[in-house]
Design an enzyme around this catalytic site. Structure first.
Site, short mmCIF file in Angstrom:
data_model
loop_
_atom_site.label_atom_id
_atom_site.label_comp_id
_atom_site.label_asym_id
_atom_site.label_seq_id
_atom_site.Cartn_x
_atom_site.Cartn_y
_atom_site.Cartn_z
N SER A 171 0.83 -1.20 0.00
CA SER A 171 0.00 0.00 0.00
C SER A 171 0.87 1.26 0.00
O SER A 171 1.58 1.53 -0.95
CB SER A 171 -0.95 -0.04 1.19
OG SER A 171 -1.94 0.94 1.10
N HIS A 374 -7.60 -5.75 0.79
CA HIS A 374 -6.41 -4.92 0.99
C HIS A 374 -5.52 -5.43 2.13
O HIS A 374 -4.29 -5.42 2.01
CB HIS A 374 -6.84 -3.48 1.26
CG HIS A 374 -5.75 -2.46 1.09
ND1 HIS A 374 -5.22 -2.15 -0.15
CD2 HIS A 374 -5.08 -1.69 1.98
CE1 HIS A 374 -4.29 -1.22 0.00
NE2 HIS A 374 -4.17 -0.93 1.28
#
Length: 402
Positions: A171, A374
């Protein structure tokens, strides 16, 4: 009164540990820092600090070798891992041996370094500024990319006498990398291979809770930018969630709901017993400006990967009315993109656009699980067959190709 009693019990446990009556291995994960988590599993641990060009003092954690490794080479290849927004180096070690990729790579003979970006719990010092000062928090992932990463990479390479290293980011750890290697192209030659987990650069298709409420627009962004918030810190409320809600078998569904709303629904890959640990570690600290910068990426009309938008101050800052675009063509280091189909932040459409923009993508890997979200890149039940095994395979294969 109950909270006071819990605190007293915790103090007693720590006193007993220091006295040798209670081993560190018996203390729950959520009470240990990164160094202690590494030692808990019998691995050697080191703590290092480096000062950036603009005065931030960053902490790095190291696993120099594995007790399971057969390698006798004292100059092991280096792997540097960088966490995401609100995270820390602890994110890479919470699953323990046989599941956390850093331990698995150490077992394969790699020298492991775990970075911590400015503003998180391990990097909250500055040569002149206090965390009480708004100036301390006046940064986004742009500054992390042009100051933090170069400082940490140079320190690691100098310390290990290597010319380059493997980089694994998740990320924001990928965003920082793309900022660093586009703004400072000389760092491309210091990267042997970059593995981007949930890569976030183009974000026009991201879906946050604000998107679901139809509130992600320029008006909301201006409001969020105007808030007198410097940082996102841990609170007593988060401690309560971690200690009370997530540890209760009936109430922990609330913690699951929070995870799914933020990161995408994936019941099969969520280990509910890990929820107290996750909520005790996150947030580890971040600047509010980093959030705003991401929000800007999500609503930009251009769909480009841009520097921070100061609006009326852009001319003074950049000598142009709009923020400059990061030149991803300058990112010549070999990059492998790992993405999930159910990731609200690194949407597959945006990842494919990134794949078509970067000049040296060596692999585009879609995780073969449709609900992969995620946060699954770090804590999924099947993280080994879905992520870690492929990382190790790719690093081994790439080594033979270069």
């Amino acid at each position: 009164m109950q909270i006071v009693w819990q605190c007293l019990c915790l103090v007693v446990v720590w006193i007993l540990r220091l006295s040798g009556f209670v081993s560190e291995a018996a203390i729950p994960h959520r009470y240990l820092n990164t160094h202690q988590l590494i030692v808990k599993y019998g691995y050697p641990a080191e703590t290092h600090t480096v000062t950036t060009e603009d005065g931030y003092i960053l902490t790095m954690h190291r696993i120099p070798y594995s007790p399971k490794s057969n390698s006798t080479d004292t100059k092991r290849p280096v792997v540097f891992l960088q966490h995401g927004l609100t995270g820390s180096s602890a994110d890479w070690v919470i699953l323990g041996p046989n599941k956390s990729v850093c331990y698995m790579l150490a077992d394969k003979g790699y020298d492991i370094w775990l970075g911590n970006s400015r503003g998180n719990k391990y990097s909250k010092k500055h040569t002149t500024l206090s965390t009480k000062s708004s100036k301390f928090w006046d940064f986004s992932w742009h500054e992390m990319g042009i100051y933090d990463l170069p400082s940490m990479i140079d320190y690691v390479l100098n310390r290990t006498s290597h010319h380059n290293l493997h980089y694994i980011g998740i990320s924001m750890g990928t965003t920082m990398f793309f900022v660093c290697t586009s703004m400072k192209p000389e760092y491309n030659r210091k990267i042997h291979l970059m593995i981007a987990l949930a890569p976030t650069a183009f974000m026009a298709n991201s879906k946050t809770p604000l998107h679901k409420l139809n509130l992600m627009n320029k008006t909301t962004l201006r409001f969020l930018s105007s808030l007198k918030i410097n940082a996102v810190r841990r609170s007593k409320f988060m401690d309560f969630i971690a200690e009370k809600v997530c540890t209760d078998e009936k109430a922990r569904i609330i913690c699951s709901y929070i995870i799914f709303e933020l990161f995408g629904y994936d019941y099969k890959q969520l280990n509910e017993s890990l929820l107290p640990v996750m909520f005790s570690l996150i947030p580890a600290g971040a600047s509010w400006k980093s959030f705003v910068h991401y929000f800007q990426e999500m609503i930009t009309d251009s769909g480009k990967f841009l520097q921070y938008d100061y609006e009326n101050l852009n001319m003074a800052k950049y000598r142009q009315p709009t923020p400059p675009e990061y030149n991803l063509q300058a990112v010549t280091a070999p990059v492998a993109l790992f993405y999930g189909s159910n990731d609200p932040f690194a949407d597959p459409t945006d990842v494919l656009k990134l794949n078509n923009t970067l000049p040296n993508v060596v692999e585009l890997y879609r995780v073969p699980w449709d609900q992969f979200n995620h946060i699954d890149f770090i804590v999924a039940n099947d993280v080994n067959p879905l992520i870690n095994d492929h990382i190790i395979y790719l690093m081994k294969r790439f080594k033979t190709l270069t």
